[in-house]
Design an enzyme around this catalytic site. Structure first.
Site, PDB file in Angstrom:
ATOM      1  CB  ILE A 145      -1.047   0.103   1.247  1.00 16.38           C
ATOM      2  CG1 ILE A 145      -2.160  -1.037   0.897  1.00 16.38           C
ATOM      3  CG2 ILE A 145      -1.543   1.375   1.345  1.00 16.38           C
ATOM      4  CD1 ILE A 145      -2.857  -1.370   2.144  1.00 16.38           C
ATOM      5  CG  MET A 148       0.123  -0.011  -4.754  1.00 15.92           C
ATOM      6  SD  MET A 148       0.124  -0.235  -6.748  1.00 15.92           S
ATOM      7  CE  MET A 148      -1.660   0.452  -6.990  1.00 15.92           C
ATOM      8  CD  GLU A 149      -2.768   5.195  -1.724  1.00 23.08           C
ATOM      9  OE1 GLU A 149      -2.688   6.115  -2.334  1.00 23.08           O
ATOM     10  OE2 GLU A 149      -3.706   4.158  -1.626  1.00 23.08           O
ATOM     11  CB  SER A 150       3.447   8.070  -0.830  1.00 19.74           C
ATOM     12  OG  SER A 150       3.942   7.103  -0.334  1.00 19.74           O
ATOM     13  CE1 TYR A 334      -3.995   1.831  -4.253  1.00 19.72           C
ATOM     14  CE2 TYR A 334      -5.653   0.269  -2.840  1.00 19.72           C
ATOM     15  CZ  TYR A 334      -4.598   1.041  -2.843  1.00 19.72           C
ATOM     16  OH  TYR A 334      -3.686   1.634  -1.564  1.00 19.72           O
TER      17      TYR A 334
END
Length: 420
Positions: A145, A148-150, A334
């Site tokens: 996660i 994926m997010e940052s 996602y």
């Protein structure tokens, strides 16, 4: 135009000067530019737009004050608030919904992201392991996660959260949602968890290294390093514990896999490949569903079959933990990317079945035409809106059945052409 009541003193004076500049009363030929907006000519539609935005902010400020926000917080948030056109552009082109799942996964599971993720796992094991034990969420899921997010904290976004949410609220497509998130962001400011200038994130108002919406921050953020602040921007411990707390509170089941790729039997009824059809994996096994390597399917009491790229693409058995990831970001592309990235970070296999690379997503206008045509033929999709939802999927399945095709509910250009 009346000056909003929450402006006073020097702030009010500055606003008045800005408005005078907009109307050309201080010798300016054009108004000052805002983020993403070119200088505007006096009397243009853009002037009216700016006025309406200021009015919306003033009205929201009144409701926020009634909800307990103090004047200092309102000044901090709104003295220099700006409408950001880029937010609206990005809202209408989210990659999870505008690219095929194969294209999306190509980027999500890149060699670079995999390599960095493996390095971060090794580097942060002392931090990650106690968090994984406490919340029952594997370190690989948390790192996936994060990646994926940052991109593992390297880019948390560059849009002020207050500006992003005010823009979305004013634009109106999701006003009620944006107003709720904006009020939550004000509560974070009022609590002094973060300064306004440091409260930055995505176009949708998501913040920090794993992109928490303000409401989720209030509910799930954790001060894991004990410094008195829930710092999802700068503290890796807080980032990981907050993310794990969110998943654990969203139904994550410890010691269960997210699911796995499976092989469907000949004659499988593809209409049953949807989230509403949930059953124990023992039942799927009895129906002929098999793992790719021939081993027994994982023991899941509440599992379903996912076909992210129609009946022609790979099939996956997914359980409660996959649905927990969906609560983090309600996109099957996602959730699948996070699951597969974590699987490969832990040494598991990549997807084995080939993706149908020639499969194309319908544009919004094409999907709207498909919905309208299905309704005319008696295959009810609800009110046409150009968005894929359960009603549209049911209508597509019914039409596919009438043609003797696999009823996977996947809208294709071929189906649209047949209808037209």
């Amino acid at each position: 135009m009346k000056t909003p009541s929450y402006f006073s003193g020097s702030a009010r004076y500055g606003l008045v000067l800005a408005l005078l500049a907009i109307f050309g009363l201080v010798g300016c030929a054009t108004a000052p530019s805002i983020v993403g907006v070119k200088p505007i000519q006096v009397g243009s539609e853009a002037v009216e737009h700016h006025q309406k935005f200021a009015h919306w902010v003033a009205e929201f400020s009144t409701s926020a004050r009634a909800a307990g926000m103090d004047e200092d917080t309102l000044h901090m948030a709104f003295d220099n608030v700006r409408f950001v056109p880029r937010v609206i552009e990005l809202d209408r082109s989210q990659p999870e919904f505008t690219r095929t799942v194969a294209d999306y996964l190509d980027n999500a599971l890149s060699t670079q992201r995999m390599t960095r993720g493996q390095a971060k796992l090794r580097e942060l094991r002392p931090v990650l392991e106690p968090i994984a034990v406490r919340y029952g969420v594997p370190a690989e899921i948390l790192v996936a996660i994060w990646g994926m997010e940052s991109n593992y904290g390297s880019f948390v976004g560059d849009i002020p959260t207050i500006d992003a949410l005010a823009t979305l609220g004013f634009e109106g497509r999701r006003e009620a949602w944006a107003r709720g998130q904006l009020l939550a962001a004000l509560k974070i400011l009022q609590h002094h968890d973060i300064d306004r200038d440091q409260m930055i994130g995505s176009w949708a108002g998501a913040m920090g290294q794993t992109q928490f919406l303000p409401s989720n921050y209030l509910a799930y953020a954790v001060d894991a390093d004990g410094d008195g602040r829930r710092d999802i921007w700068g503290s890796v411990s807080d980032v990981m514990a907050s993310t794990a707390n969110f998943l654990a509170s969203s139904g994550w089941q410890a010691n269960q896999p997210w699911g796995q790729e499976v092989r469907l039997p000949p004659g499988f009824d593809y209409a049953r490949a949807e989230d509403a059809v949930r059953q124990p994996t023992t039942q799927w096994t009895a129906e002929g569903v098999q793992s790719m390597d021939g081993r027994p399917l994982p023991v899941l009491a509440d599992s379903s079959i996912l076909l992210p790229a129609s009946a022609r693409g790979p099939a996956f058995l997914v359980g409660p933990n996959f649905r927990a990831i969906l609560r983090y970001n309600n996109s099957s592309s996602y959730a699948l990317a996070v699951s597969l990235l974590a699987q490969q970070l832990s040494g598991g296999p990549a997807v084995q079945a080939p993706w149908p690379r020639d499969l194309q997503l319908l544009s919004r206008s094409q999907l709207l035409a498909l919905q309208s045509a299905l309704n005319v033929r008696g295959f009810d999709t609800g009110t046409p809106d150009g968005m894929m939802g359960p009603a549209t999927q049911r209508g597509v399945r019914q039409y596919q059945r009438s043609l003797g095709l696999p009823a996977d509910g996947y809208p294709t250009l071929e189906l649209l052409q047949r209808l037209q």
